[in-house]
Design a protein around this motif. Structure first.
Motif, PDB file in Angstrom:
ATOM      1  N   GLY A  24      16.674   8.363 -15.360  1.00  0.00           N
ATOM      2  CA  GLY A  24      16.331   6.952 -15.226  1.00  0.00           C
ATOM      3  C   GLY A  24      16.608   6.436 -13.826  1.00  0.00           C
ATOM      4  O   GLY A  24      15.805   5.667 -13.271  1.00  0.00           O
ATOM      5  N   ARG A  25      17.715   6.854 -13.233  1.00  0.00           N
ATOM      6  CA  ARG A  25      18.040   6.401 -11.875  1.00  0.00           C
ATOM      7  C   ARG A  25      17.037   6.951 -10.860  1.00  0.00           C
ATOM      8  O   ARG A  25      16.630   6.251  -9.931  1.00  0.00           O
ATOM      9  CB  ARG A  25      19.473   6.829 -11.516  1.00  0.00           C
ATOM     10  N   VAL A  26      16.634   8.207 -11.038  1.00  0.00           N
ATOM     11  CA  VAL A  26      15.660   8.800 -10.121  1.00  0.00           C
ATOM     12  C   VAL A  26      14.318   8.074 -10.236  1.00  0.00           C
ATOM     13  O   VAL A  26      13.682   7.747  -9.220  1.00  0.00           O
ATOM     14  CB  VAL A  26      15.485  10.301 -10.418  1.00  0.00           C
ATOM     15  N   PHE A  27      13.879   7.804 -11.455  1.00  0.00           N
ATOM     16  CA  PHE A  27      12.614   7.103 -11.649  1.00  0.00           C
ATOM     17  C   PHE A  27      12.658   5.707 -11.035  1.00  0.00           C
ATOM     18  O   PHE A  27      11.701   5.259 -10.392  1.00  0.00           O
ATOM     19  CB  PHE A  27      12.292   7.008 -13.137  1.00  0.00           C
ATOM     20  N   GLN A  28      13.764   4.999 -11.220  1.00  0.00           N
ATOM     21  CA  GLN A  28      13.888   3.661 -10.634  1.00  0.00           C
ATOM     22  C   GLN A  28      13.866   3.726  -9.112  1.00  0.00           C
ATOM     23  O   GLN A  28      13.247   2.873  -8.455  1.00  0.00           O
ATOM     24  CB  GLN A  28      15.174   3.002 -11.123  1.00  0.00           C
ATOM     25  N   SER A  29      14.503   4.737  -8.543  1.00  0.00           N
ATOM     26  CA  SER A  29      14.518   4.857  -7.082  1.00  0.00           C
ATOM     27  C   SER A  29      13.110   5.097  -6.547  1.00  0.00           C
ATOM     28  O   SER A  29      12.753   4.597  -5.479  1.00  0.00           O
ATOM     29  CB  SER A  29      15.452   5.992  -6.648  1.00  0.00           C
ATOM     30  N   LEU A  30      12.294   5.850  -7.291  1.00  0.00           N
ATOM     31  CA  LEU A  30      10.924   6.100  -6.848  1.00  0.00           C
ATOM     32  C   LEU A  30      10.107   4.814  -6.871  1.00  0.00           C
ATOM     33  O   LEU A  30       9.339   4.539  -5.935  1.00  0.00           O
ATOM     34  CB  LEU A  30      10.256   7.156  -7.723  1.00  0.00           C
ATOM     35  N   GLU A  31      10.242   4.015  -7.914  1.00  0.00           N
ATOM     36  CA  GLU A  31       9.521   2.743  -7.963  1.00  0.00           C
ATOM     37  C   GLU A  31       9.914   1.858  -6.789  1.00  0.00           C
ATOM     38  O   GLU A  31       9.066   1.194  -6.192  1.00  0.00           O
ATOM     39  CB  GLU A  31       9.801   2.039  -9.285  1.00  0.00           C
ATOM     40  N   ILE A  34       8.218   3.157  -3.586  1.00  0.00           N
ATOM     41  CA  ILE A  34       6.798   2.802  -3.534  1.00  0.00           C
ATOM     42  C   ILE A  34       6.633   1.327  -3.180  1.00  0.00           C
ATOM     43  O   ILE A  34       5.771   0.960  -2.368  1.00  0.00           O
ATOM     44  CB  ILE A  34       6.125   3.127  -4.879  1.00  0.00           C
ATOM     45  N   ASP A  35       7.457   0.476  -3.777  1.00  0.00           N
ATOM     46  CA  ASP A  35       7.393  -0.952  -3.466  1.00  0.00           C
ATOM     47  C   ASP A  35       7.698  -1.202  -1.993  1.00  0.00           C
ATOM     48  O   ASP A  35       7.008  -1.994  -1.333  1.00  0.00           O
ATOM     49  CB  ASP A  35       8.385  -1.726  -4.332  1.00  0.00           C
ATOM     50  N   ARG A  36       8.731  -0.545  -1.462  1.00  0.00           N
ATOM     51  CA  ARG A  36       9.103  -0.751  -0.060  1.00  0.00           C
ATOM     52  C   ARG A  36       7.984  -0.285   0.872  1.00  0.00           C
ATOM     53  O   ARG A  36       7.683  -0.947   1.871  1.00  0.00           O
ATOM     54  CB  ARG A  36      10.413  -0.014   0.264  1.00  0.00           C
ATOM     55  N   TRP A  37       7.368   0.846   0.538  1.00  0.00           N
ATOM     56  CA  TRP A  37       6.294   1.347   1.400  1.00  0.00           C
ATOM     57  C   TRP A  37       5.133   0.362   1.438  1.00  0.00           C
ATOM     58  O   TRP A  37       4.567   0.094   2.497  1.00  0.00           O
ATOM     59  CB  TRP A  37       5.811   2.715   0.905  1.00  0.00           C
ATOM     60  N   ASN A  38       4.780  -0.174   0.283  1.00  0.00           N
ATOM     61  CA  ASN A  38       3.675  -1.130   0.244  1.00  0.00           C
ATOM     62  C   ASN A  38       4.034  -2.445   0.933  1.00  0.00           C
ATOM     63  O   ASN A  38       3.168  -3.110   1.506  1.00  0.00           O
ATOM     64  CB  ASN A  38       3.247  -1.389  -1.198  1.00  0.00           C
ATOM     65  N   GLY A 216     -24.633  -6.504  -0.830  1.00  0.00           N
ATOM     66  CA  GLY A 216     -24.401  -6.660   0.598  1.00  0.00           C
ATOM     67  C   GLY A 216     -23.050  -7.257   0.925  1.00  0.00           C
ATOM     68  O   GLY A 216     -22.674  -7.328   2.087  1.00  0.00           O
ATOM     69  N   GLN A 217     -22.299  -7.711  -0.091  1.00  0.00           N
ATOM     70  CA  GLN A 217     -20.976  -8.276   0.140  1.00  0.00           C
ATOM     71  C   GLN A 217     -20.068  -7.215   0.754  1.00  0.00           C
ATOM     72  O   GLN A 217     -20.054  -6.067   0.314  1.00  0.00           O
ATOM     73  CB  GLN A 217     -20.385  -8.766  -1.181  1.00  0.00           C
ATOM     74  N   ALA A 218     -19.288  -7.582   1.753  1.00  0.00           N
ATOM     75  CA  ALA A 218     -18.398  -6.635   2.419  1.00  0.00           C
ATOM     76  C   ALA A 218     -17.225  -7.384   3.030  1.00  0.00           C
ATOM     77  O   ALA A 218     -17.368  -8.526   3.478  1.00  0.00           O
ATOM     78  CB  ALA A 218     -19.148  -5.851   3.491  1.00  0.00           C
ATOM     79  N   SER A 219     -16.068  -6.752   3.052  1.00  0.00           N
ATOM     80  CA  SER A 219     -14.869  -7.365   3.634  1.00  0.00           C
ATOM     81  C   SER A 219     -13.769  -6.323   3.698  1.00  0.00           C
ATOM     82  O   SER A 219     -13.937  -5.179   3.253  1.00  0.00           O
ATOM     83  CB  SER A 219     -14.409  -8.563   2.790  1.00  0.00           C
ATOM     84  N   LEU A 220     -12.645  -6.719   4.284  1.00  0.00           N
ATOM     85  CA  LEU A 220     -11.426  -5.919   4.232  1.00  0.00           C
ATOM     86  C   LEU A 220     -10.606  -6.419   3.050  1.00  0.00           C
ATOM     87  O   LEU A 220     -10.147  -7.562   3.046  1.00  0.00           O
ATOM     88  CB  LEU A 220     -10.635  -6.047   5.536  1.00  0.00           C
ATOM     89  N   MET A 221     -10.434  -5.574   2.044  1.00  0.00           N
ATOM     90  CA  MET A 221      -9.787  -5.989   0.810  1.00  0.00           C
ATOM     91  C   MET A 221      -8.296  -5.638   0.825  1.00  0.00           C
ATOM     92  O   MET A 221      -7.924  -4.504   1.135  1.00  0.00           O
ATOM     93  CB  MET A 221     -10.455  -5.277  -0.381  1.00  0.00           C
ATOM     94  N   PRO A 222      -7.418  -6.578   0.513  1.00  0.00           N
ATOM     95  CA  PRO A 222      -5.986  -6.257   0.410  1.00  0.00           C
ATOM     96  C   PRO A 222      -5.716  -5.404  -0.823  1.00  0.00           C
ATOM     97  O   PRO A 222      -6.139  -5.736  -1.929  1.00  0.00           O
ATOM     98  CB  PRO A 222      -5.325  -7.632   0.299  1.00  0.00           C
ATOM     99  N   VAL A 223      -5.023  -4.293  -0.626  1.00  0.00           N
ATOM    100  CA  VAL A 223      -4.755  -3.372  -1.733  1.00  0.00           C
ATOM    101  C   VAL A 223      -3.315  -2.873  -1.648  1.00  0.00           C
ATOM    102  O   VAL A 223      -2.669  -2.918  -0.602  1.00  0.00           O
ATOM    103  CB  VAL A 223      -5.703  -2.155  -1.720  1.00  0.00           C
ATOM    104  N   LEU A 224      -2.832  -2.379  -2.785  1.00  0.00           N
ATOM    105  CA  LEU A 224      -1.606  -1.599  -2.860  1.00  0.00           C
ATOM    106  C   LEU A 224      -1.988  -0.150  -3.100  1.00  0.00           C
ATOM    107  O   LEU A 224      -2.945   0.135  -3.819  1.00  0.00           O
ATOM    108  CB  LEU A 224      -0.710  -2.075  -4.009  1.00  0.00           C
TER     109      LEU A 224
END
Length: 298
Positions: A24-31, A34-38, A216-224
């Motif tokens: 559980g601690r390892v899984f939480q650390s991974l989440e 990922i959040d910090r990287w984003n 024809g719609q186009a843009s830079l889309m914010p993503v995670l």
């Protein structure tokens, strides 16, 4: 009237729970990783709705994805799964020593079988486990449990742990875009993209969007950038997959200890089912996506 069978109770402090908690601690650390990287990489993915398809939405890879630590995330995920596997093996080892000493303790591991025909051969080394407890281990096998459309957690744990040790195939970690157009505004295309129809970019996702965007719609889309676990034709976002694996392992251990299944649920990150059919063509032509927020193609 038959006499009620005598109930035998065993009490001891199990190390299996310590390994479960470590998972559980390892899984939480991974989440958190990922959040910090984003948070540190505000991704803007070039996207467009081609003129040749009223429902299509092409999403191209942001250059920042080259910095994504996919190998490190995969290693952390497998580390958490390995702890779940060790928790089950440890519990099995402890059960083998309740009433005696097995002749070959080095062969003891928690059996994970794909078919009931495998059960006798795979449990020869577990002869010192009290019969009622060995029967409970049989009842938690995937083929003995109710099929609810989800992968068998024991099979996934065994396959992922084997994948980590031997690089076998079977468990895939992929990264998809989580659209943020409901919480962050899109940006206009840079001139080098706005002024040409042939974008020199790598296609990331090709989706069918409901309702369809304007052609024809186009843009830079914010993503995670969010990892997904893919297994046996199904996929789940990594946060839900990890919590599901932890929850199911905890339920199995509790059942082995009590003989009763816990009906407690677990917290999902996203609404809806945890596991859904995986469409590899999401990178070519792919899944339907509601055009109202998240891109989780379920």
């Amino acid at each position: 009237m038959e006499a009620e069978a005598e109930r035998v109770t065993y009490e001891y402090e199990s190390r299996a729970l310590l390994k479960l908690q470590q998972a559980g601690r390892v899984f939480q650390s991974l989440e958190r990783e990922i959040d910090r990287w984003n948070e540190d990489h505000q991704l803007l993915a070039p996207m467009r709705s081609p003129h040749d398809g009223p429902s299509r939405l092409e999403v191209f890879r942001p250059q920042e994805l080259d910095e994504l630590p996919a190998a490190a995330w995969e290693a952390t995920f497998h580390d958490g799964v390995h702890n779940l596997r060790v928790a089950l093996d440890t519990l099995c080892f402890e059960l083998c020593h309740i009433e005696g000493h097995p002749q070959e303790p080095g062969k003891i591991h928690f059996p994970v079988t794909a078919h009931p025909n495998e059960w006798p051969e795979r449990t020869k080394h577990l002869s010192t486990i009290p019969a009622p407890l060995l029967e409970r281990i049989r009842q938690v096998q995937g083929w003995a449990r109710r099929d609810d459309g989800e992968p068998d957690p024991l099979t996934l744990i065994a396959r992922a742990d084997n994948d980590d040790k031997h690089r076998a195939t079977g468990v895939l970690l992929d990264v998809l875009a989580m659209f943020q157009w409901a919480v962050r505004e899109s940006h206009p295309l840079p001139p080098e993209l706005a002024n040409t129809r042939d974008w020199p970019l790598e296609l990331w996702m090709d989706l069918r969007v409901t309702p369809p965007p304007e052609r024809g719609q186009a843009s830079l889309m914010p993503v995670l950038a969010w990892p997904f676990v893919v297994f046996q034709g199904l996929f789940a976002n990594i946060a839900d997959a990890q919590r599901w694996l932890y929850h199911e392992t905890d339920r199995i251990i509790s059942f082995l200890a009590s003989g009763e299944w816990s009906n407690a649920g677990f917290e999902r990150v996203l609404p809806g089912p945890v596991w859904s059919p995986w469409q590899p063509s999401v990178h070519g032509e792919g899944a339907d996506v509601p055009a109202d927020g998240c891109s989780d193609p379920r």
